[in-house]
Design a protein around this motif. Structure first.
Motif, PDB file in Angstrom:
ATOM      1  N   PRO A 157       0.834  -1.202   0.000  1.00  0.00           N
ATOM      2  CA  PRO A 157       0.000   0.000   0.000  1.00  0.00           C
ATOM      3  C   PRO A 157       0.868   1.251   0.000  1.00  0.00           C
ATOM      4  N   TYR A 158       0.414   2.284  -0.675  1.00  0.00           N
ATOM      5  CA  TYR A 158       1.191   3.508  -0.791  1.00  0.00           C
ATOM      6  C   TYR A 158       0.980   4.391   0.434  1.00  0.00           C
ATOM      7  N   LEU A 159       2.038   4.584   1.203  1.00  0.00           N
ATOM      8  CA  LEU A 159       1.962   5.411   2.411  1.00  0.00           C
ATOM      9  C   LEU A 159       3.110   6.406   2.438  1.00  0.00           C
ATOM     10  N   GLY A 160       3.556   6.819   1.270  1.00  0.00           N
ATOM     11  CA  GLY A 160       4.628   7.809   1.200  1.00  0.00           C
ATOM     12  C   GLY A 160       5.921   7.317   1.819  1.00  0.00           C
ATOM     13  N   GLY A 161       6.200   6.039   1.700  1.00  0.00           N
ATOM     14  CA  GLY A 161       7.430   5.480   2.271  1.00  0.00           C
ATOM     15  C   GLY A 161       7.190   4.789   3.595  1.00  0.00           C
ATOM     16  N   GLY A 162       5.992   4.937   4.154  1.00  0.00           N
ATOM     17  CA  GLY A 162       5.672   4.272   5.416  1.00  0.00           C
ATOM     18  C   GLY A 162       5.200   2.855   5.175  1.00  0.00           C
ATOM     19  N   GLU A 163       4.966   2.138   6.279  1.00  0.00           N
ATOM     20  CA  GLU A 163       4.542   0.743   6.177  1.00  0.00           C
ATOM     21  C   GLU A 163       3.272   0.515   6.981  1.00  0.00           C
ATOM     22  N   ALA A 196      12.678   4.191   3.292  1.00  0.00           N
ATOM     23  CA  ALA A 196      11.406   4.718   2.799  1.00  0.00           C
ATOM     24  C   ALA A 196      11.538   5.130   1.336  1.00  0.00           C
ATOM     25  N   ARG A 248      11.207   2.147  -0.745  1.00  0.00           N
ATOM     26  CA  ARG A 248       9.814   1.676  -0.866  1.00  0.00           C
ATOM     27  C   ARG A 248       9.041   2.489  -1.892  1.00  0.00           C
ATOM     28  N   VAL A 249       9.217   3.830  -1.826  1.00  0.00           N
ATOM     29  CA  VAL A 249       8.524   4.682  -2.805  1.00  0.00           C
ATOM     30  C   VAL A 249       9.033   4.369  -4.210  1.00  0.00           C
ATOM     31  N   GLN A 290       7.512   1.460  -5.883  1.00  0.00           N
ATOM     32  CA  GLN A 290       6.081   1.553  -6.195  1.00  0.00           C
ATOM     33  C   GLN A 290       5.807   2.235  -7.521  1.00  0.00           C
ATOM     34  N   THR A 324       2.517   3.612   9.454  1.00  0.00           N
ATOM     35  CA  THR A 324       3.349   4.816   9.412  1.00  0.00           C
ATOM     36  C   THR A 324       3.165   5.469   8.046  1.00  0.00           C
ATOM     37  N   GLY A 367       4.572   8.613   5.560  1.00  0.00           N
ATOM     38  CA  GLY A 367       5.714   9.498   5.357  1.00  0.00           C
ATOM     39  C   GLY A 367       6.996   8.690   5.295  1.00  0.00           C
ATOM     40  N   PHE A 391       7.712  10.616   2.668  1.00  0.00           N
ATOM     41  CA  PHE A 391       7.559  11.211   1.336  1.00  0.00           C
ATOM     42  C   PHE A 391       6.103  11.264   0.899  1.00  0.00           C
ATOM     43  N   ALA A 392       5.192  11.361   1.879  1.00  0.00           N
ATOM     44  CA  ALA A 392       3.779  11.510   1.538  1.00  0.00           C
ATOM     45  C   ALA A 392       3.551  12.961   1.118  1.00  0.00           C
TER      46      ALA A 392
END
Lengths: 112, 301
Positions: free
Chosen positions: A35-41, B61, B64-65, B68, B156, B158, B160-161
């Motif tokens: 899921p996209y959370l801006g780098g969060g998990e 993070a 992860r971005v 995606q 969590t 951010g 980078f949200a």
């Protein structure tokens, strides 16, 4: 026959277009499917029960709209049936108004 | 090169920016270019712009971005010098011409192993004990509105949200779209004074309201030319004192007045609000005020 041909043709065209427009490698990997959370998990799964707050709106819809649906045929026979139909509709509206009162208590008529 | 690729090459390039310390204002200005389109999520972006030096704590993070973004994708570093639009457009056209897409940075594994485990393949024992698709099921928690106990979702968000100031990482517990609790995991990156300029702050708030064209005009320094922008924000939202709500702060910014110097603590500002309200309240404070509030919170802890 023409209808069947048109339907088959439309479905075939839709399938052909979707295959033609699919990217080179459309298999998504685990990091991509996260899921996209801006780098969060996310700690938990997104399958969950949450409060469906629009239910009060649904209640009011049934109370006002469905009521009208039954009132049209009732209005046609009302002249023939007279007082009996009047009493029946009164009972029906009384039951429905309990739902409206409940919705009122839940705050559905409050303008926000 | 197919006709579709050629047409796509002429369209504005969808860019997602990961903004490092001190780079917020320059990046927001650079993304105003008509040749670029600021993507709301990495899923609709083709180019990942790495603006400035991403600190070590945000490296995972960033990965992860990065992963995606759908293929084909490209990553570009930018140090804030010059206009990045040319380089980004070139990278996009190269991708359309069949250049190699950037590979994943993280391993292709679920967060927890689950496949083939458990009686029903749910990855564990019992109805709620499994980890389907790698994550445990949500458990019930207190609801702060009407006491109906339903599942709480903790994640969590951010650093980078796009709706949070760059660097700010929040641990948020939600029930549906209502925020039950928040805690700051990492404070926002320090940004220069330019990032807290009234027109940029107002542009961020307008962008959250979905008024992208008006936001772009305000960020360039002209008037928003949008009707009833104040009315799109609920009255009395995020009221710090009588008459000092989100609407009032937006009006002040649009009038060119620099925002409030003090922001309340994030942990007490957001709980009880729905997600969209919470994001409006958070963005009605300038980045430097939020940075200061987080620093004070850290000192107190």
């Amino acid at each position: 026959m023409t209808l069947v041909a048109v339907c088959v043709g439309a479905v075939g065209l839709a399938l052909a277009l979707s295959f033609a427009l699919t990217g080179r490698d459309s298999r998504s990997t685990w990091p991509q499917a996260a899921p996209y959370l801006g780098g969060g998990e996310a700690q938990t799964h997104a399958w969950q029960r949450f409060h469906f707050r629009a239910y009060t709106m649904t209640l009011v819809f049934i109370a006002f709209e469905m009521e009208m649906m039954f009132m049209y045929p009732w209005a046609v026979v009302f002249v023939h049936e007279g007082l009996k139909a009047m009493a029946e509709m009164g009972m029906f509206l009384a039951i429905l108004s309990i739902g409206i009162l409940y919705g009122w208590r839940e705050g559905v008529f409050r303008w926000q | 090169m197919s006709l579709l690729d050629r047409l796509a090459g002429r369209a504005p390039v969808p860019v997602f920016a990961c903004i490092g310390p001190g780079m917020q204002a320059v990046t927001e200005h650079a993304l105003l270019s008509p040749r670029l389109r600021r993507a709301a999520s990495p899923r609709e972006a083709a180019v990942l712009l790495r603006a400035g030096a991403i600190p070590e704590r945000a490296a995972a993070a960033f990965g992860r971005v990065h992963d995606q973004l759908p293929h084909p994708r490209a990553v570009l570093r930018w140090d804030g010098q010059g206009d990045p639009a040319d380089v980004i457009t070139d990278a996009w056209v190269d991708l359309l011409n069949g250049a190699d897409s950037d590979t994943d940075r993280r391993s292709d594994e679920p967060p927890n192993p689950w496949e083939g485990k458990g009686d029903h393949g749910q990855g564990g024992e019992g109805m709620m004990g499994g980890v389907p698709y790698g994550r445990p099921m949500a458990m019930t928690g207190d609801d702060i509105r009407d006491g109906l106990q339903l599942d709480a979702y903790t994640a969590t968000v951010g650093p980078f949200a796009p709706m949070l100031p760059p660097g700010l990482t929040l641990e948020i517990t939600l029930q549906g779209d209502v925020i039950i609790s928040t805690s700051v995991t990492a404070p926002p990156f320090p940004q220069g004074d330019e990032a807290s300029a009234p027109h940029l702050c107002a542009a961020r708030l307008l962008r959250l309201l979905g008024l992208n064209a008006a936001a772009a005009r305000v960020a360039r320094g002209s008037s928003p030319r949008a009707l009833w922008t104040r009315g799109a924000i609920p009255a009395g939202l995020g009221e710090a004192a009588k008459g000092e709500d989100v609407r009032a702060r937006l009006s002040a910014w649009l009038a060119g007045q620099a925002g409030p110097y003090q922001a309340p603590r994030i942990g007490s500002m957001l709980p009880g609000l729905e997600w969209h309200e919470a994001m409006l309240v958070l963005n009605s404070y300038a980045p430097d005020a939020l940075h200061r509030a987080c620093a004070e919170e850290e000192e107190a802890a």
